[in-house]
Design a protein around this motif. Sequence first.
Motif, short mmCIF file in Angstrom:
data_model
loop_
_atom_site.label_atom_id
_atom_site.label_comp_id
_atom_site.label_asym_id
_atom_site.label_seq_id
_atom_site.Cartn_x
_atom_site.Cartn_y
_atom_site.Cartn_z
N LEU A 44 0.96 -1.42 0.02
CA LEU A 44 -0.47 -0.25 -0.52
C LEU A 44 0.78 1.16 0.03
CD1 LEU A 44 -2.74 -0.44 2.87
CD2 LEU A 44 -2.99 -1.31 0.05
N ARG A 45 0.85 1.99 -0.39
CA ARG A 45 1.08 3.13 -0.70
C ARG A 45 0.04 4.53 0.11
NH1 ARG A 45 4.24 3.96 -6.60
NH2 ARG A 45 4.94 1.50 -6.87
N GLU A 46 1.03 5.55 -0.14
CA GLU A 46 0.15 6.89 0.90
C GLU A 46 -1.45 6.79 0.41
OE1 GLU A 46 0.48 9.60 4.08
OE2 GLU A 46 1.72 8.07 3.81
N GLY A 47 -1.98 6.65 0.80
CA GLY A 47 -3.49 7.06 0.56
C GLY A 47 -4.17 6.17 -0.20
N GLU A 48 -3.49 4.99 -0.12
CA GLU A 48 -4.35 3.82 -0.93
C GLU A 48 -5.09 3.13 -0.18
OE1 GLU A 48 -1.54 3.29 -5.05
OE2 GLU A 48 -1.32 1.29 -2.84
N ASP A 49 -5.57 3.09 0.82
CA ASP A 49 -6.38 2.68 2.74
C ASP A 49 -7.23 1.60 1.68
OD1 ASP A 49 -4.50 3.83 3.99
OD2 ASP A 49 -5.76 4.66 5.24
N GLU A 50 -7.94 2.69 1.14
CA GLU A 50 -8.93 1.83 0.65
C GLU A 50 -8.82 0.18 -0.35
OE1 GLU A 50 -7.18 4.13 -3.01
OE2 GLU A 50 -8.48 4.51 -0.57
N LYS A 51 -8.20 0.30 -0.82
CA LYS A 51 -7.94 -0.83 -1.02
C LYS A 51 -7.46 -2.23 -0.82
CE LYS A 51 -5.10 0.54 -5.39
NZ LYS A 51 -3.40 0.66 -6.23
N ALA A 52 -7.06 -1.54 0.62
CA ALA A 52 -6.53 -3.09 2.09
C ALA A 52 -8.17 -3.80 1.93
CB ALA A 52 -6.46 -1.96 3.02
N PRO A 53 -8.25 -4.72 2.45
CA PRO A 53 -9.67 -5.49 2.53
C PRO A 53 -10.17 -4.81 3.71
CG PRO A 53 -7.97 -7.36 3.26
CD PRO A 53 -6.98 -6.09 1.87
N VAL A 55 -11.86 -5.52 6.98
CA VAL A 55 -12.49 -6.73 8.16
C VAL A 55 -13.21 -7.05 9.72
CG1 VAL A 55 -11.05 -8.78 9.67
CG2 VAL A 55 -9.82 -8.17 7.64
N PRO A 56 -14.35 -7.45 9.22
CA PRO A 56 -14.98 -6.89 10.42
C PRO A 56 -14.04 -7.34 11.47
CG PRO A 56 -16.02 -8.87 9.32
CD PRO A 56 -14.77 -8.77 8.26
N GLY A 57 -14.20 -6.70 12.90
CA GLY A 57 -13.84 -6.30 14.00
C GLY A 57 -13.17 -5.92 13.92
N TYR A 58 -12.13 -5.48 12.95
CA TYR A 58 -10.49 -4.80 12.99
C TYR A 58 -10.08 -4.04 12.42
CZ TYR A 58 -9.34 -10.12 14.43
OH TYR A 58 -9.50 -10.96 14.98
N LYS A 59 -9.49 -2.85 12.68
CA LYS A 59 -9.08 -1.56 12.32
C LYS A 59 -7.05 -2.12 11.63
CE LYS A 59 -7.72 -0.02 16.09
NZ LYS A 59 -8.70 0.65 17.99
N LEU A 60 -6.95 -0.99 10.35
CA LEU A 60 -6.13 -1.72 10.14
C LEU A 60 -4.93 0.11 10.57
CD1 LEU A 60 -3.81 -2.78 8.04
CD2 LEU A 60 -4.60 -1.29 5.54
N ARG A 61 -3.66 -0.33 10.25
CA ARG A 61 -2.90 0.98 10.93
C ARG A 61 -1.60 0.11 10.15
NH1 ARG A 61 -6.42 3.31 13.16
NH2 ARG A 61 -7.24 3.47 14.76
N HIS A 62 -1.05 1.01 9.39
CA HIS A 62 0.04 0.53 8.10
C HIS A 62 0.94 1.53 8.04
CE1 HIS A 62 -0.63 2.09 4.73
NE2 HIS A 62 -2.37 2.01 4.98
N THR A 63 1.69 1.28 7.55
CA THR A 63 3.07 2.88 7.24
C THR A 63 3.30 1.66 5.99
OG1 THR A 63 3.68 2.69 9.13
CG2 THR A 63 5.04 3.29 7.78
N PRO A 64 3.10 2.66 4.80
CA PRO A 64 3.75 2.59 3.60
C PRO A 64 4.87 2.55 3.21
CG PRO A 64 2.76 5.17 3.18
CD PRO A 64 2.52 4.02 4.67
N ARG A 65 6.05 1.54 2.44
CA ARG A 65 6.92 1.94 2.18
C ARG A 65 7.39 3.51 0.75
NH1 ARG A 65 9.85 -2.36 -2.55
NH2 ARG A 65 12.43 -1.61 -1.93
N PRO A 66 8.54 3.75 1.70
CA PRO A 66 8.64 5.21 1.33
C PRO A 66 9.44 4.89 -0.55
CG PRO A 66 10.45 4.69 2.93
CD PRO A 66 9.16 3.25 2.88
N ARG A 67 8.85 6.28 -1.11
CA ARG A 67 8.72 5.99 -2.68
C ARG A 67 10.32 6.24 -2.45
NH1 ARG A 67 4.31 6.91 -6.50
NH2 ARG A 67 5.90 6.04 -7.88
N GLY A 68 11.04 5.46 -3.70
CA GLY A 68 12.24 5.12 -3.65
C GLY A 68 12.31 6.57 -5.59
N PRO A 69 13.75 6.64 -5.38
CA PRO A 69 14.24 7.58 -6.99
C PRO A 69 13.16 6.35 -7.99
CG PRO A 69 16.02 6.09 -6.23
CD PRO A 69 15.01 5.99 -5.12
#
Length: 90
Positions: A44-53, A55-69
Amino acid sequence: MINKLKSLSVGLFNAGSLGTGHDELIATVLRYDVDILAINETWLREGEDEKAPVVPGYKLRHTPRPRGPRLRDRGGGCGFYVKTSIKTPV
């Protein structure tokens, strides 16, 4: 009030991309009923939270990979699906 857990169950799932394979991830979380599921390779990249599934009863916390050159850089990123009953910082 402090939420004291007698035990905490944690799992690990290599997603290979949270943008695909939603059924497998959701089935895994619900089957094992873990409190926290660590996810590597979220892709997932910054701002792509809607692409993740969702899951009922859970919240997603994530850190995207920094964009490279290179624009073709992909993969990486990590996250956690945490039961909504567990308080986490924003």
